[in-house]
Design a protein around this motif. Structure first.
Motif, mmCIF file in Angstrom:
data_model
loop_
_atom_site.group_PDB
_atom_site.id
_atom_site.type_symbol
_atom_site.label_atom_id
_atom_site.label_comp_id
_atom_site.label_asym_id
_atom_site.label_seq_id
_atom_site.Cartn_x
_atom_site.Cartn_y
_atom_site.Cartn_z
ATOM 1 N N SER A 53 0.821 -1.209 0.000
ATOM 2 C CA SER A 53 0.000 0.000 0.000
ATOM 3 C C SER A 53 0.858 1.263 0.000
ATOM 4 O O SER A 53 0.353 2.348 -0.228
ATOM 5 N N VAL A 54 2.141 1.132 0.257
ATOM 6 C CA VAL A 54 3.044 2.276 0.245
ATOM 7 C C VAL A 54 3.858 2.208 -1.043
ATOM 8 O O VAL A 54 4.533 1.229 -1.309
ATOM 9 N N GLN A 55 3.773 3.268 -1.851
ATOM 10 C CA GLN A 55 4.450 3.274 -3.143
ATOM 11 C C GLN A 55 5.202 4.584 -3.321
ATOM 12 O O GLN A 55 4.776 5.627 -2.821
ATOM 13 N N ASP A 56 6.298 4.516 -4.039
ATOM 14 C CA ASP A 56 7.032 5.730 -4.381
ATOM 15 C C ASP A 56 6.286 6.458 -5.493
ATOM 16 O O ASP A 56 5.738 5.843 -6.399
ATOM 17 N N LEU A 57 6.275 7.784 -5.399
ATOM 18 C CA LEU A 57 5.620 8.595 -6.415
ATOM 19 C C LEU A 57 6.659 9.183 -7.356
ATOM 20 O O LEU A 57 7.774 9.506 -6.954
ATOM 21 N N VAL A 58 6.280 9.318 -8.598
ATOM 22 C CA VAL A 58 7.134 9.943 -9.604
ATOM 23 C C VAL A 58 6.345 11.066 -10.264
ATOM 24 O O VAL A 58 5.127 10.998 -10.391
ATOM 25 N N LYS A 59 7.054 12.105 -10.683
ATOM 26 C CA LYS A 59 6.380 13.245 -11.308
ATOM 27 C C LYS A 59 6.212 12.970 -12.795
ATOM 28 O O LYS A 59 7.162 12.695 -13.510
ATOM 29 N N CYS A 60 4.965 13.050 -13.238
ATOM 30 C CA CYS A 60 4.664 12.827 -14.652
ATOM 31 C C CYS A 60 5.118 14.055 -15.440
ATOM 32 O O CYS A 60 4.696 15.176 -15.141
#
Length: 81
Positions: A53-60
């Motif tokens: 449920s914990v994921q790294d975010l990346v900027k689109c």
């Protein structure tokens, strides 16, 4: 003579700041009375023990939003996901 003037200034300052404090308290109380009560307790995030449920975010680069790489395409042509 100087003591009387100093005492008078101190009394005026105490009264002045006392009224400012009382006014601020009345304004805060009025704001609290106008705000609607909360609908209930706020949700609390509790991650799964497996870590999914914990994921790294990346900027689109296409839409400039932060999203998970697993989330998929954002809908714009230049979206790399």
């Amino acid at each position: 003579m100087f003591g009387k003037i100093l005492l008078t200034v101190a009394v005026v300052a105490i009264i002045w700041f006392g009224f400012k404090f009382a006014q601020r308290r009345l304004e805060q109380k009025a704001r609290r009375d106008q705000d609607p009560p909360a609908a209930g307790p706020r949700p609390v995030f509790r991650p799964d023990p497996d870590g999914e449920s914990v994921q790294d975010l990346v900027k689109c680069p296409a839409c400039s939003t932060w999203r998970s790489a697993k989330q998929g395409h954002c809908g714009l042509e230049k979206c790399p996901y």
